[in-house]
Scaffold this motif. Sequence first.
Motif, PDB file in Angstrom:
ATOM      1  N   LEU A 115       0.844  -1.197   0.000  1.00 31.93           N
ATOM      2  CA  LEU A 115       0.000   0.000   0.000  1.00 31.93           C
ATOM      3  C   LEU A 115       0.877   1.244   0.000  1.00 31.93           C
ATOM      4  O   LEU A 115       1.771   1.392   0.835  1.00 31.93           O
ATOM      5  CB  LEU A 115      -0.921   0.008   1.226  1.00 31.93           C
ATOM      6  CG  LEU A 115      -1.899   1.178   1.310  1.00 31.93           C
ATOM      7  CD1 LEU A 115      -2.927   1.100   0.182  1.00 31.93           C
ATOM      8  CD2 LEU A 115      -2.608   1.184   2.658  1.00 31.93           C
ATOM      9  N   ASN A 116       0.625   2.123  -0.948  1.00 36.55           N
ATOM     10  CA  ASN A 116       1.335   3.399  -1.002  1.00 36.55           C
ATOM     11  C   ASN A 116       0.325   4.475  -1.359  1.00 36.55           C
ATOM     12  O   ASN A 116      -0.030   4.644  -2.524  1.00 36.55           O
ATOM     13  CB  ASN A 116       2.469   3.361  -2.023  1.00 36.55           C
ATOM     14  CG  ASN A 116       3.235   4.670  -2.049  1.00 36.55           C
ATOM     15  OD1 ASN A 116       2.856   5.653  -1.419  1.00 36.55           O
ATOM     16  ND2 ASN A 116       4.318   4.703  -2.793  1.00 36.55           N
ATOM     17  N   MET A 117      -0.134   5.202  -0.350  1.00 44.82           N
ATOM     18  CA  MET A 117      -1.181   6.203  -0.556  1.00 44.82           C
ATOM     19  C   MET A 117      -0.636   7.548  -1.054  1.00 44.82           C
ATOM     20  O   MET A 117      -1.380   8.498  -1.195  1.00 44.82           O
ATOM     21  CB  MET A 117      -1.958   6.403   0.749  1.00 44.82           C
ATOM     22  CG  MET A 117      -2.738   5.179   1.193  1.00 44.82           C
ATOM     23  SD  MET A 117      -4.020   4.665   0.029  1.00 44.82           S
ATOM     24  CE  MET A 117      -5.215   5.973   0.258  1.00 44.82           C
ATOM     25  N   LYS A 118       0.650   7.611  -1.378  1.00 44.96           N
ATOM     26  CA  LYS A 118       1.238   8.878  -1.814  1.00 44.96           C
ATOM     27  C   LYS A 118       1.018   9.178  -3.289  1.00 44.96           C
ATOM     28  O   LYS A 118       1.202  10.296  -3.732  1.00 44.96           O
ATOM     29  CB  LYS A 118       2.730   8.889  -1.500  1.00 44.96           C
ATOM     30  CG  LYS A 118       2.991   8.934  -0.008  1.00 44.96           C
ATOM     31  CD  LYS A 118       4.448   9.014   0.294  1.00 44.96           C
ATOM     32  CE  LYS A 118       4.582   9.097   1.809  1.00 44.96           C
ATOM     33  NZ  LYS A 118       5.826   8.773   2.314  1.00 44.96           N
ATOM     34  N   TRP A 120      -1.286   7.710  -7.074  1.00 43.97           N
ATOM     35  CA  TRP A 120      -2.336   6.832  -7.566  1.00 43.97           C
ATOM     36  C   TRP A 120      -1.776   5.457  -7.897  1.00 43.97           C
ATOM     37  O   TRP A 120      -2.333   4.450  -7.544  1.00 43.97           O
ATOM     38  CB  TRP A 120      -3.023   7.442  -8.780  1.00 43.97           C
ATOM     39  CG  TRP A 120      -3.874   8.619  -8.418  1.00 43.97           C
ATOM     40  CD1 TRP A 120      -3.618   9.922  -8.712  1.00 43.97           C
ATOM     41  CD2 TRP A 120      -5.087   8.609  -7.665  1.00 43.97           C
ATOM     42  NE1 TRP A 120      -4.609  10.719  -8.194  1.00 43.97           N
ATOM     43  CE2 TRP A 120      -5.529   9.942  -7.543  1.00 43.97           C
ATOM     44  CE3 TRP A 120      -5.850   7.614  -7.080  1.00 43.97           C
ATOM     45  CZ2 TRP A 120      -6.685  10.291  -6.882  1.00 43.97           C
ATOM     46  CZ3 TRP A 120      -7.015   7.967  -6.413  1.00 43.97           C
ATOM     47  CH2 TRP A 120      -7.417   9.293  -6.322  1.00 43.97           C
ATOM     48  N   SER A 122       2.097   3.509  -7.910  1.00 43.81           N
ATOM     49  CA  SER A 122       3.501   3.712  -7.594  1.00 43.81           C
ATOM     50  C   SER A 122       4.412   2.847  -8.443  1.00 43.81           C
ATOM     51  O   SER A 122       5.371   3.301  -9.012  1.00 43.81           O
ATOM     52  CB  SER A 122       3.751   3.400  -6.114  1.00 43.81           C
ATOM     53  OG  SER A 122       2.906   4.190  -5.325  1.00 43.81           O
ATOM     54  N   HIS A 127       0.366   0.138  -4.771  1.00 43.89           N
ATOM     55  CA  HIS A 127      -0.611   1.096  -5.283  1.00 43.89           C
ATOM     56  C   HIS A 127      -1.315   1.766  -4.104  1.00 43.89           C
ATOM     57  O   HIS A 127      -1.294   1.276  -2.988  1.00 43.89           O
ATOM     58  CB  HIS A 127      -1.697   0.395  -6.118  1.00 43.89           C
ATOM     59  CG  HIS A 127      -1.200  -0.454  -7.226  1.00 43.89           C
ATOM     60  ND1 HIS A 127      -0.717   0.065  -8.401  1.00 43.89           N
ATOM     61  CD2 HIS A 127      -1.102  -1.795  -7.346  1.00 43.89           C
ATOM     62  CE1 HIS A 127      -0.354  -0.921  -9.200  1.00 43.89           C
ATOM     63  NE2 HIS A 127      -0.580  -2.064  -8.582  1.00 43.89           N
ATOM     64  N   CYS A 128      -2.005   2.848  -4.398  1.00 44.03           N
ATOM     65  CA  CYS A 128      -2.925   3.435  -3.435  1.00 44.03           C
ATOM     66  C   CYS A 128      -4.199   2.582  -3.431  1.00 44.03           C
ATOM     67  O   CYS A 128      -4.319   1.616  -4.198  1.00 44.03           O
ATOM     68  CB  CYS A 128      -3.252   4.866  -3.841  1.00 44.03           C
ATOM     69  SG  CYS A 128      -4.150   4.956  -5.402  1.00 44.03           S
ATOM     70  N   TYR A 167      -7.818   9.574  -0.054  1.00 47.48           N
ATOM     71  CA  TYR A 167      -6.783  10.556   0.269  1.00 47.48           C
ATOM     72  C   TYR A 167      -6.238  10.389   1.687  1.00 47.48           C
ATOM     73  O   TYR A 167      -5.546  11.260   2.197  1.00 47.48           O
ATOM     74  CB  TYR A 167      -7.319  11.978   0.046  1.00 47.48           C
ATOM     75  CG  TYR A 167      -7.559  12.254  -1.419  1.00 47.48           C
ATOM     76  CD1 TYR A 167      -6.530  12.693  -2.232  1.00 47.48           C
ATOM     77  CD2 TYR A 167      -8.802  12.040  -1.996  1.00 47.48           C
ATOM     78  CE1 TYR A 167      -6.731  12.940  -3.584  1.00 47.48           C
ATOM     79  CE2 TYR A 167      -9.014  12.278  -3.345  1.00 47.48           C
ATOM     80  CZ  TYR A 167      -7.971  12.728  -4.134  1.00 47.48           C
ATOM     81  OH  TYR A 167      -8.177  12.958  -5.467  1.00 47.48           O
ATOM     82  N   ASP A 169      -3.762   8.909   4.627  1.00 47.14           N
ATOM     83  CA  ASP A 169      -2.354   8.515   4.618  1.00 47.14           C
ATOM     84  C   ASP A 169      -2.293   6.997   4.791  1.00 47.14           C
ATOM     85  O   ASP A 169      -3.323   6.343   4.977  1.00 47.14           O
ATOM     86  CB  ASP A 169      -1.568   9.253   5.710  1.00 47.14           C
ATOM     87  CG  ASP A 169      -2.061   8.982   7.126  1.00 47.14           C
ATOM     88  OD1 ASP A 169      -2.704   7.933   7.376  1.00 47.14           O
ATOM     89  OD2 ASP A 169      -1.781   9.809   8.004  1.00 47.14           O
ATOM     90  N   ASN A 170      -1.099   6.425   4.693  1.00 49.31           N
ATOM     91  CA  ASN A 170      -0.957   4.966   4.765  1.00 49.31           C
ATOM     92  C   ASN A 170      -1.527   4.392   6.058  1.00 49.31           C
ATOM     93  O   ASN A 170      -2.208   3.365   6.038  1.00 49.31           O
ATOM     94  CB  ASN A 170       0.508   4.554   4.640  1.00 49.31           C
ATOM     95  CG  ASN A 170       0.969   4.478   3.206  1.00 49.31           C
ATOM     96  OD1 ASN A 170       0.195   4.690   2.280  1.00 49.31           O
ATOM     97  ND2 ASN A 170       2.231   4.183   3.012  1.00 49.31           N
ATOM     98  N   ALA A 173      -5.422   4.600   6.048  1.00 50.78           N
ATOM     99  CA  ALA A 173      -5.958   3.681   5.045  1.00 50.78           C
ATOM    100  C   ALA A 173      -5.804   2.236   5.502  1.00 50.78           C
ATOM    101  O   ALA A 173      -6.721   1.423   5.338  1.00 50.78           O
ATOM    102  CB  ALA A 173      -5.258   3.888   3.708  1.00 50.78           C
TER     103      ALA A 173
END
Length: 188
Positions: A115-118, A120, A122, A127-128, A167, A169-170, A173
């Motif tokens: 998970l990478n919420m930074k 859309w 990565s 991914h987000c 939107y 943060d990690n 989420a």
Amino acid sequence: MPDSPPLNLPEILASHVRWLALDPEGQRANLTDADLSDANLTDANLAGARLVGANLAGASLVGASLVGANLAGARLVGANLRGANLRGTLGLAIAADAPQRLRAAAIAALADGALNMKAWHSCPTAHCLAGWLIHQAGEVGRLLEAAVGPEIAGLMLGGIEAHSHFYDDNEAATTWLRSVLARPEVKA
């Protein structure tokens, strides 16, 4: 056919707010088929508004209230819905199997480092939340993202509740995705 007069959007929005407050001088916003492309509707209160067939491509709806608004046929390509309240919104094309898609995306996203919420998308393995919904949908997700962009594609695949966490943060989420997996599984 004569051109329609230009919309006086500030006046329409002000009258709509008065209508929401039950002011007899107010009027419900009817933006049916309106061209609102690239409009700045940040923090606008469009609760209950008629936006059927409206072109909202590229519009900023950041923090806007669309509670109970009718968006049937509205064009949302590239619209920024960050923080928009979409509860009870009508006419959004949400996948019938959104709960199952969300559960599958949660499992994949919670895998170690996935998970990478930074951003859309990565990389091929992180991914987000919207990215995981798109990735898990395979070719359908890829085509949907190409057609309407990642935010709207993720909304359509995962539903309104999922969109409200796009939107985060990690940490936030991750916490929410764990709560999704703790729910009883919904069968299709």
